[in-house]
Write a protein that holds these residues in place. Structure first.
Motif, PDB file in Angstrom:
ATOM      1  N   ALA A 346     -25.767  10.669 -25.492  1.00 35.21           N
ATOM      2  CA  ALA A 346     -24.407  10.489 -24.833  1.00 35.21           C
ATOM      3  C   ALA A 346     -23.505  11.604 -24.714  1.00 35.21           C
ATOM      4  O   ALA A 346     -23.616  12.705 -25.574  1.00 35.21           O
ATOM      5  N   THR A 347     -22.640  11.804 -23.849  1.00 40.29           N
ATOM      6  CA  THR A 347     -21.821  12.832 -23.879  1.00 40.29           C
ATOM      7  C   THR A 347     -20.306  12.461 -24.658  1.00 40.29           C
ATOM      8  O   THR A 347     -20.447  11.358 -25.148  1.00 40.29           O
ATOM      9  N   PRO A 417     -42.232   5.482 -19.242  1.00 34.39           N
ATOM     10  CA  PRO A 417     -41.734   6.371 -17.898  1.00 34.39           C
ATOM     11  C   PRO A 417     -40.461   7.118 -17.953  1.00 34.39           C
ATOM     12  O   PRO A 417     -39.477   6.546 -18.436  1.00 34.39           O
ATOM     13  N   PRO A 418     -40.066   8.267 -17.606  1.00 39.37           N
ATOM     14  CA  PRO A 418     -39.102   8.871 -17.520  1.00 39.37           C
ATOM     15  C   PRO A 418     -38.254   8.415 -16.841  1.00 39.37           C
ATOM     16  O   PRO A 418     -38.289   7.801 -16.029  1.00 39.37           O
ATOM     17  N   ASN A 419     -36.919   8.521 -17.390  1.00 36.06           N
ATOM     18  CA  ASN A 419     -35.625   7.701 -16.765  1.00 36.06           C
ATOM     19  C   ASN A 419     -34.648   8.969 -16.404  1.00 36.06           C
ATOM     20  O   ASN A 419     -34.122   9.882 -17.030  1.00 36.06           O
ATOM     21  N   LYS A 420     -33.941   8.520 -15.208  1.00 32.60           N
ATOM     22  CA  LYS A 420     -33.159   9.719 -14.510  1.00 32.60           C
ATOM     23  C   LYS A 420     -31.441   9.170 -14.405  1.00 32.60           C
ATOM     24  O   LYS A 420     -30.668   9.990 -13.950  1.00 32.60           O
ATOM     25  N   GLN A 421     -31.423   7.850 -14.958  1.00 30.93           N
ATOM     26  CA  GLN A 421     -30.135   7.238 -14.522  1.00 30.93           C
ATOM     27  C   GLN A 421     -28.789   8.090 -14.956  1.00 30.93           C
ATOM     28  O   GLN A 421     -27.874   8.300 -14.235  1.00 30.93           O
ATOM     29  N   VAL A 422     -28.828   8.622 -16.103  1.00 28.98           N
ATOM     30  CA  VAL A 422     -27.624   9.041 -16.879  1.00 28.98           C
ATOM     31  C   VAL A 422     -27.207  10.224 -16.047  1.00 28.98           C
ATOM     32  O   VAL A 422     -26.141  10.648 -15.933  1.00 28.98           O
ATOM     33  N   PHE A 423     -28.224  10.881 -15.371  1.00 30.22           N
ATOM     34  CA  PHE A 423     -27.821  12.282 -14.835  1.00 30.22           C
ATOM     35  C   PHE A 423     -26.964  12.078 -13.531  1.00 30.22           C
ATOM     36  O   PHE A 423     -26.705  13.255 -12.628  1.00 30.22           O
ATOM     37  N   LYS A 424     -26.801  10.972 -13.015  1.00 30.38           N
ATOM     38  CA  LYS A 424     -26.003  10.775 -11.807  1.00 30.38           C
ATOM     39  C   LYS A 424     -24.329  11.006 -12.204  1.00 30.38           C
ATOM     40  O   LYS A 424     -23.544  11.258 -11.552  1.00 30.38           O
ATOM     41  N   SER A 425     -24.231  10.846 -13.619  1.00 33.16           N
ATOM     42  CA  SER A 425     -22.804  11.056 -14.068  1.00 33.16           C
ATOM     43  C   SER A 425     -22.636  12.358 -15.018  1.00 33.16           C
ATOM     44  O   SER A 425     -21.525  12.899 -14.928  1.00 33.16           O
ATOM     45  N   ALA A 426     -23.542  12.700 -15.559  1.00 34.53           N
ATOM     46  CA  ALA A 426     -23.557  13.974 -16.403  1.00 34.53           C
ATOM     47  C   ALA A 426     -24.785  14.762 -16.455  1.00 34.53           C
ATOM     48  O   ALA A 426     -26.116  13.995 -16.543  1.00 34.53           O
ATOM     49  N   LYS A 427     -24.829  16.151 -16.507  1.00 32.40           N
ATOM     50  CA  LYS A 427     -25.939  16.748 -16.627  1.00 32.40           C
ATOM     51  C   LYS A 427     -25.690  17.927 -17.662  1.00 32.40           C
ATOM     52  O   LYS A 427     -26.762  18.764 -18.024  1.00 32.40           O
ATOM     53  N   ILE A 428     -24.738  17.922 -18.358  1.00 32.40           N
ATOM     54  CA  ILE A 428     -24.570  18.703 -19.550  1.00 32.40           C
ATOM     55  C   ILE A 428     -23.584  17.946 -20.583  1.00 32.40           C
ATOM     56  O   ILE A 428     -23.089  17.038 -20.374  1.00 32.40           O
ATOM     57  N   GLY A 429     -23.748  18.701 -21.925  1.00 32.00           N
ATOM     58  CA  GLY A 429     -22.895  18.172 -22.898  1.00 32.00           C
ATOM     59  C   GLY A 429     -23.550  16.834 -23.618  1.00 32.00           C
ATOM     60  O   GLY A 429     -22.538  15.974 -23.928  1.00 32.00           O
ATOM     61  N   PHE A 430     -24.737  16.941 -23.949  1.00 28.08           N
ATOM     62  CA  PHE A 430     -25.216  15.397 -24.458  1.00 28.08           C
ATOM     63  C   PHE A 430     -25.639  15.829 -26.043  1.00 28.08           C
ATOM     64  O   PHE A 430     -25.612  17.002 -26.609  1.00 28.08           O
ATOM     65  N   PHE A 431     -25.213  14.932 -26.885  1.00 28.98           N
ATOM     66  CA  PHE A 431     -25.457  14.703 -28.357  1.00 28.98           C
ATOM     67  C   PHE A 431     -26.294  13.572 -28.355  1.00 28.98           C
ATOM     68  O   PHE A 431     -26.445  12.481 -27.707  1.00 28.98           O
ATOM     69  N   ALA A 432     -27.138  13.480 -29.687  1.00 28.95           N
ATOM     70  CA  ALA A 432     -28.191  12.429 -30.057  1.00 28.95           C
ATOM     71  C   ALA A 432     -26.717  11.411 -30.443  1.00 28.95           C
ATOM     72  O   ALA A 432     -25.820  11.731 -30.990  1.00 28.95           O
ATOM     73  N   ALA A 433     -27.237  10.192 -30.413  1.00 31.26           N
ATOM     74  CA  ALA A 433     -26.048   9.044 -30.570  1.00 31.26           C
ATOM     75  C   ALA A 433     -26.581   7.764 -30.795  1.00 31.26           C
ATOM     76  O   ALA A 433     -27.794   7.423 -30.161  1.00 31.26           O
TER      77      ALA A 433
END
Length: 541
Positions: A346-347, A417-433
């Motif tokens: 999560a960002t 399989p790899p998932n790319k959904q979240v990168f439509k809204s954010a590409k930086i600033g991720f934390f384990a959550a």
């Protein structure tokens, strides 16, 4: 107004009796068919026809309620939309519990039929009780008389683990729901004797665990807290001091009891001469932990900052202390309980709405793995994943690739399989959550220890090798010490009323309330003062 049930002539009645006998239906209660195997068939519209409540044979009510409770338990793991209506069985139970006799029947049913081995059992008890009307003092008194809780009863029914575990869950839930004079009335001498016996050496770990949690819930009322603390100290060896030694036990139920015991000793039932846990941990090479300043209000975090647990009725969330903006990163989680948790990434823009049931994976800035319901969550929408249901001891791994912009989840080394959904809204600033439903717990490994199932096809980094924490930042204070520190710290006059760190510079619209910094305001959906939905945030210079 109700309508009358017409009498049938004798011949028609005999024909229907014969047909029911052939089908295995032995009796009818109103429109409710009671099967010979003990099951009860309840039409969906039965509870909405008010007259039928008056005409139903009340001797069949426990059987009907048992069926509805088990139906709710079976359905609840498949509920994936926070906006959808409660299942019909749950709505029927709510209507039954609206009357005193019905409430007592529902509670007794949950105690008797919720199985010990279902990971969602205790959470469903909490969910149903939270949905039911508040009981009166008189109803609480009747429940106490019905259960006949005391030390002798605990000894006599010692081998009925399901009954004991569920009684402790119910007591804790009611204590939390009432929290005040009514809670004190429930904690009679006999009830306290029962709970203290249940945390003793002769009890089974699931019973011990939920007895500790029940004592914790009762201690939310000051008068009860004093009473419990006094009784605990009467033993030659404090019961929770014994159980705290289970903190690292290989048995996962005992490990939960050890966690809860340590948390209670640090936060509620203090012992003279016992140092707080944060003073005794080894923080060598501990460079990343769960952020105790970036967590929803009821989540419990261990003194080393690597273990988290929720015993509240809300959906509690937390982020880690380390943010990543580029590269490939991996961490692992040990699953301690096999119920509903949403674990992932999560960002800072991801909001924790614990009371509304929204957590990690429930907005566009986060994504989460749910091993209980076998789902991947993003933006409050779920998709089915192919892993089996997780169980205690499983290892969840998750890899964030900010080069290929993909996220991979692993269960015991087997990748989805790899998932790319979240990168439509954010590409930086991720934390384990992660987010936790009631009575769920897990342990995080950010690289301080060797990973159990490291991906062999990715050249990844681990948080612990790159992050830095000061000595002070590693400290997870007990809640009362944290509040005391806040009171003693010098707070600037224009400080944010939520974090006290940044300047209050945002006005919330349409209510026009102020007192929040930009960082905290972005986390809010409702105004903390008036609870009106926030439509706009205006920065004031």
């Amino acid at each position: 107004m109700g309508h009358c049930l017409c009498k049938q002539d004798q011949e028609e009645q005999e024909q229907q009796d014969q047909q029911r006998e052939q089908e295995g239906v032995t009796e009818l209660s109103g429109d409710i068919a009671v099967q010979s195997d003990g099951a009860a068939s309840v039409p969906n519209d039965w509870f909405y026809q008010q007259c039928l409540w008056e005409h139903v044979d009340m001797t069949h009510l426990p059987l009907i309620v048992d069926s509805l409770v088990l139906e709710t338990l079976a359905i609840i793991r498949h509920l994936v939309d926070n906006e959808q209506d409660p299942p019909p069985s749950m709505m029927k139970l709510h209507m039954i519990a609206d009357k005193e006799n019905g409430w007592l029947t529902v509670v007794n049913s949950m105690i008797n039929v919720i199985p010990l081995d279902d990971p969602l059992g205790p959470a469903v008890i909490t969910l149903l009780l939270d949905d039911c009307p508040l009981p009166t003092k008189e109803t609480i008194s009747k429940l106490s008389n019905t259960l006949k809780l005391n030390r002798e009863a605990a000894q006599l029914r010692q081998h009925n683990l399901t009954w004991h575990r569920n009684v402790c869950v119910v007591l804790g839930c009611i204590a939390e729901k009432l929290a005040g004079p009514s809670s004190v009335a429930l904690l009679t001498k006999d009830t306290l004797d029962y709970l203290l016996f249940s945390v003793g050496d002769n009890s089974n770990p699931p019973v011990i665990l939920f007895s500790i949690i029940a004592l914790e819930k009762f201690a939310q009322t000051s008068e009860s807290k004093i009473t419990i603390n006094k009784r605990l100290k009467e033993d030659e060896v404090h019961p929770l001091m014994k159980l705290e030694k289970w903190f690292h036990n290989e048995d996962f139920t005992q490990r939960q009891a050890g966690f809860c015991s340590q948390w209670c000793l640090d936060n509620l039932f203090l012992i003279d001469g016992r140092p707080y846990s944060y003073l005794t941990i080894d923080d060598t090479n501990l460079n990343v932990i769960l952020n105790s300043n970036d967590v929803s209000e009821y989540l419990k975090i261990s003194a080393d900052g690597l273990k988290a647990r929720c015993d509240a009725t809300s959906f509690e969330s937390v982020r880690s202390t380390f943010q990543v903006d580029s590269g490939i990163w991996y961490y692992e989680v040990v699953v301690i309980t096999s119920g509903v948790m949403q674990i992932g990434w999560a960002t800072k823009d991801s909001k924790f709405q614990n009371h509304e049931g929204y957590g990690i994976g429930d907005d566009e800035y986060s994504i989460a793995y749910d091993g209980c319901r076998q789902l991947i969550w993003h933006n409050a929408k779920s998709q089915i994943q192919s892993h089996p249901c997780w169980k205690s001891g499983d290892i969840l791994g998750t890899l964030l690739d900010l080069e290929s912009y993909e996220i991979i989840f692993y269960l015991n080394g087997k990748a989805l399989p790899p998932n790319k959904q979240v990168f439509k809204s954010a590409k930086i600033g991720f934390f384990a959550a992660a987010s936790f439903m009631s009575f769920q717990q897990c342990e995080f490994n950010f690289g301080r220890n060797l990973f159990v199932f490291p991906p062999n096809d990715k050249n990844f980094k681990c948080f612990n090798d790159y992050a830095v924490l000061s000595k002070e930042e590693k400290i997870i204070l007990p809640r009362h010490l944290k509040l005391q520190k806040l009171r003693e710290s010098a707070v600037k006059e224009d400080s944010c009323t939520l974090c006290f760190d940044n300047r209050a510079c945002v006005q919330l619209l349409p209510c026009q309330h102020m007192g929040y910094c930009k960082k905290c305001a972005t986390q809010l959906c409702k105004c903390p003062m008036c609870r009106i939905d926030i439509q706009e945030r205006v920065e004031i210079t």
